[in-house]
Enzyme design. Structure first.
Site, mmCIF file in Angstrom:
data_model
loop_
_atom_site.group_PDB
_atom_site.id
_atom_site.type_symbol
_atom_site.label_atom_id
_atom_site.label_comp_id
_atom_site.label_asym_id
_atom_site.label_seq_id
_atom_site.Cartn_x
_atom_site.Cartn_y
_atom_site.Cartn_z
ATOM 1 N N LYS A 28 0.835 -1.205 0.000
ATOM 2 C CA LYS A 28 0.000 0.000 0.000
ATOM 3 C C LYS A 28 0.872 1.258 0.000
ATOM 4 O O LYS A 28 0.636 2.184 -0.775
ATOM 5 C CB LYS A 28 -0.934 -0.039 1.223
ATOM 6 C CG LYS A 28 -1.958 1.063 1.261
ATOM 7 C CD LYS A 28 -3.189 0.654 2.046
ATOM 8 C CE LYS A 28 -2.964 0.565 3.539
ATOM 9 N NZ LYS A 28 -2.747 1.881 4.167
ATOM 10 N N ARG A 33 2.920 5.904 -3.277
ATOM 11 C CA ARG A 33 4.085 6.698 -3.696
ATOM 12 C C ARG A 33 4.351 6.562 -5.190
ATOM 13 O O ARG A 33 4.785 7.524 -5.839
ATOM 14 C CB ARG A 33 5.315 6.288 -2.862
ATOM 15 C CG ARG A 33 5.215 6.809 -1.411
ATOM 16 C CD ARG A 33 6.124 6.022 -0.493
ATOM 17 N NE ARG A 33 6.196 6.560 0.864
ATOM 18 C CZ ARG A 33 5.296 6.345 1.828
ATOM 19 N NH1 ARG A 33 4.199 5.636 1.572
ATOM 20 N NH2 ARG A 33 5.465 6.848 3.039
ATOM 21 N N GLY A 101 -5.524 7.605 5.591
ATOM 22 C CA GLY A 101 -4.654 8.593 6.224
ATOM 23 C C GLY A 101 -3.417 8.855 5.383
ATOM 24 O O GLY A 101 -2.928 9.989 5.309
ATOM 25 N N ARG A 129 -9.053 11.620 12.720
ATOM 26 C CA ARG A 129 -7.598 11.441 12.888
ATOM 27 C C ARG A 129 -6.859 12.790 12.928
ATOM 28 O O ARG A 129 -7.240 13.739 12.248
ATOM 29 C CB ARG A 129 -7.071 10.527 11.785
ATOM 30 C CG ARG A 129 -7.723 9.149 11.881
ATOM 31 C CD ARG A 129 -7.185 8.182 10.877
ATOM 32 N NE ARG A 129 -5.792 7.849 11.138
ATOM 33 C CZ ARG A 129 -5.071 7.067 10.343
ATOM 34 N NH1 ARG A 129 -5.607 6.560 9.248
ATOM 35 N NH2 ARG A 129 -3.825 6.798 10.644
ATOM 36 N N SER A 174 6.867 9.026 12.289
ATOM 37 C CA SER A 174 5.829 8.879 11.271
ATOM 38 C C SER A 174 6.384 9.074 9.868
ATOM 39 O O SER A 174 6.846 10.160 9.506
ATOM 40 C CB SER A 174 4.710 9.902 11.518
ATOM 41 O OG SER A 174 3.856 9.943 10.387
ATOM 42 N N GLN A 176 4.552 9.072 7.322
ATOM 43 C CA GLN A 176 3.613 9.938 6.596
ATOM 44 C C GLN A 176 4.032 11.396 6.739
ATOM 45 O O GLN A 176 4.018 12.158 5.772
ATOM 46 C CB GLN A 176 2.189 9.746 7.128
ATOM 47 C CG GLN A 176 1.611 8.387 6.776
ATOM 48 C CD GLN A 176 0.237 8.162 7.378
ATOM 49 O OE1 GLN A 176 -0.247 8.977 8.158
ATOM 50 N NE2 GLN A 176 -0.389 7.059 7.026
ATOM 51 N N ASP A 328 1.852 -1.382 11.868
ATOM 52 C CA ASP A 328 0.536 -1.835 11.402
ATOM 53 C C ASP A 328 0.257 -3.294 11.762
ATOM 54 O O ASP A 328 -0.833 -3.802 11.473
ATOM 55 C CB ASP A 328 0.439 -1.661 9.879
ATOM 56 C CG ASP A 328 0.383 -0.184 9.488
ATOM 57 O OD1 ASP A 328 -0.022 0.650 10.333
ATOM 58 O OD2 ASP A 328 0.739 0.140 8.344
ATOM 59 N N LYS A 355 -4.614 5.424 14.747
ATOM 60 C CA LYS A 355 -4.692 4.772 13.436
ATOM 61 C C LYS A 355 -6.145 4.810 12.950
ATOM 62 O O LYS A 355 -6.934 5.633 13.410
ATOM 63 C CB LYS A 355 -4.139 3.350 13.532
ATOM 64 C CG LYS A 355 -2.644 3.302 13.826
ATOM 65 C CD LYS A 355 -1.851 3.846 12.660
ATOM 66 C CE LYS A 355 -0.368 3.880 12.932
ATOM 67 N NZ LYS A 355 0.380 4.598 11.904
HETATM 68 C C1 S3P Z 1 2.438 4.698 6.203
HETATM 69 C C2 S3P Z 1 2.982 5.011 7.416
HETATM 70 C C3 S3P Z 1 2.439 4.527 8.704
HETATM 71 C C4 S3P Z 1 1.472 3.378 8.534
HETATM 72 C C5 S3P Z 1 0.522 3.594 7.395
HETATM 73 C C6 S3P Z 1 1.276 3.797 6.085
HETATM 74 C C7 S3P Z 1 3.060 5.239 4.976
HETATM 75 O O1 S3P Z 1 1.746 5.598 9.325
HETATM 76 O O2 S3P Z 1 0.759 3.138 9.709
HETATM 77 O O3 S3P Z 1 -0.340 2.473 7.257
HETATM 78 O O4 S3P Z 1 2.765 4.739 3.873
HETATM 79 O O5 S3P Z 1 3.875 6.160 5.100
HETATM 80 P P1 S3P Z 1 2.519 6.692 10.240
HETATM 81 O O6 S3P Z 1 3.432 7.424 9.359
HETATM 82 O O7 S3P Z 1 1.435 7.571 10.801
HETATM 83 O O8 S3P Z 1 3.223 5.894 11.294
#
Ligand code: S3P
Length: 451
Positions: A28, A33, A101, A129, A174, A176, A328, A355
């Site tokens: 995913k 990306r 998210g 969130r 994080s 993200q 996760d 989450k």
């Molecule tokens: C992700 C980062 C993680 C993960 C999410 C996917 C990503 O979140 O839990 O399912 O693709 O960068 P966080 O960056 O909030 O830890």
């Protein structure tokens, strides 16, 4: 308007051993990306193995709204006709990110580096969130936000007129947030730096290099690392092979490990060490998991994963610093821990509270309903396994969380009584063929016919 999700239950009953070979859907994180970087390159990027789950499709739709053509060919390949960093256009409508998210936070970064406005919304889970974690650094870059109370969606981003290259130390581990800053930085003049004390998944760094953009990673004396990228960046279109998602593979692997006599093989799974914490933990618990045919594809390591069932899993203490590499996977690790002999202690779990659901709470509630003894702390979970399968026999509340849903269906493969979940629909966000794949391996999952 947020898309409506209809509750559709699914029940899992004792299966006996699992066997066979399968291929889990594309990763995913890498799928999101590949679309986003494809949009920022000028020309055609060809993607194979893209996860066609709802979350990734939401990213694709948002990019289309920003003027990027994204096409799904009859050959199974996805083509992104990128416009180049800085050349996206203002979406004409609200961007509905559904449950995702990752789409939201990464695309907030993308928009922050473009001088236009975009409004994001999502489903009942996503609008709860926290978004402050991305808003603070993106404000430093020059973006402006108007958000609902508590910095929740729906929110509007006004991208920076002239994005500033910043240096930012992540207050939470994080990927993200790191990726949102780097995405905005691609369109800022000069060097953008993100400092992370704890290593998080590095797919943004790996994929930027794959698209021809140098990313410098500097190890810091005080621990952690500084990640540098120079803008304005020129991304070169390329071919991306998306490997199988280790976070999805985790479900059949744990099912095989807890069902005695099982042997399954999953080909083409991503084995990036920053995503492998669950597999290391299961091995420490005594599980027989092997990695074969390890090789590199599109800047990432992939392998065939072989998992064998045992009745000798032992409880262990999982080091807190391992949490980011398996963030996760705690829901499904909790299922393995409930089947192990002895106590499993997990800590460093604060991020689980924010989450798709409050995962710590949903794991604890679900396991207790299935007869498992445990203690939940603010950021920790202790599970007392008896070495025998838990009782089961409960209807689990999943709170729009795909990983809670799949984890409890895995528990139903061994529990004495069946386990049902209240809503299987969110599974489509990350693992659309989960039920068929599990049943092909020998699981006994019966969805409501409308799933
Ligand atoms: C992700 C980062 C993680 C993960 C999410 C996917 C990503 O979140 O839990 O399912 O693709 O960068 P966080 O960056 O909030 O830890």
């Amino acid at each position: 308007m947020a898309k409506t999700k209809f509750p559709r239950s699914c029940t899992s009953k004792k299966s006996g051993s699992l066997s066979g070979a399968a291929r889990v859907p594309g990763d995913k994180s890498i799928s999101h990306r590949s679309l986003i970087f494809g949009a920022l390159a000028e020309g055609e990027t060809l993607i194979s193995g893209l996860l066609e789950g709802e979350d990734v499709m939401n990213t694709a739709e948002a990019l289309q709204q920003m003027g990027v053509k994204v096409a799904n060919g009859t050959d199974g390949l996805w083509r992104v006709y990128g416009v180049g960093a800085g050349n996206l256009s203002e979406p004409a409508n609200v961007l509905d990110m559904g449950n995702s998210g990752t789409s939201t936070r990464l695309l907030m970064g993308l928009v922050a580096g473009h001088h236009f406005s975009a409004t994001f919304t999502g489903d009942a889970s996503l609008v709860k969130r926290p978004m402050r974690r991305v808003m603070t650094p993106l404000e430093e870059i020059g973006a402006q936000f108007l958000a609902r109370t508590g910095d929740r969606l729906p929110l509007t981003v006004r991208g920076a007129e002239s994005p500033a290259a910043i240096s930012y130390s992540l207050p939470v581990p994080s990927a993200q947030v790191k990726s949102a800053i780097m995405l905005a930085g691609l369109n800022a003049m000069g060097r953008t730096t993100v400092i992370e004390k704890e290593p998080t998944r590095d797919h943004t760094e790996n994929m930027l290099r794959h698209f021809g953009v140098p990313v410098i990673v500097e190890k810091l004396e005080e621990g952690g690392e500084a990640i540098h990228v120079d803008g304005v960046a020129m991304l070169k279109p390329c071919a991306v092979d998306v490997p199988g998602d280790p976070s999805s593979a985790a479900f059949p692997v744990v099912a095989a490990v807890i069902c005695e006599g099982s042997e399954i093989s999953l080909s083409n799974v991503l084995v990036n060490p920053r995503r492998a914490g669950l597999y290391q933990t299961l091995q420490e618990m005594g599980a027989d998991i092997r990695f074969e045919h390890v090789r590199q594809e599109s800047g990432e390591n992939v392998a065939t994963l072989i998992a064998t069932g045992t009745n000798t899993l032992k409880g262990i203490t999982v080091p807190a610093e391992r949490a980011p590499s398996m963030i996760d996977e705690f829901p499904v690790l909790a299922i393995a821990a409930a089947c192990a002999e002895g106590t499993t202690r997990m800590s460093g779990l604060a991020e689980l509270r924010v989450k798709e659901s409050d995962r710590l709470l949903m794991i604890a509630k679900g396991l207790e309903a299935c007869g498992v003894k445990l203690e939940m702390g603010e950021d920790s979970l202790t599970i007392h396994g008896t070495g025998k399968p838990p009782r089961g026999g409960a209807l689990i509340e999943t709170a729009l969380d795909h990983r809670i849903a799949m984890s409890f269906l895995v528990l139903g493969c061994v529990s004495d009584e069946p386990v049902a979940i209240d809503d299987a629909a969110p599974i489509r966000t990350s693992f659309p063929n989960f039920i068929d794949l599990m049943n092909d391996l020998g699981a006994q999952l019966s969805p409501d016919s409308s799933y």
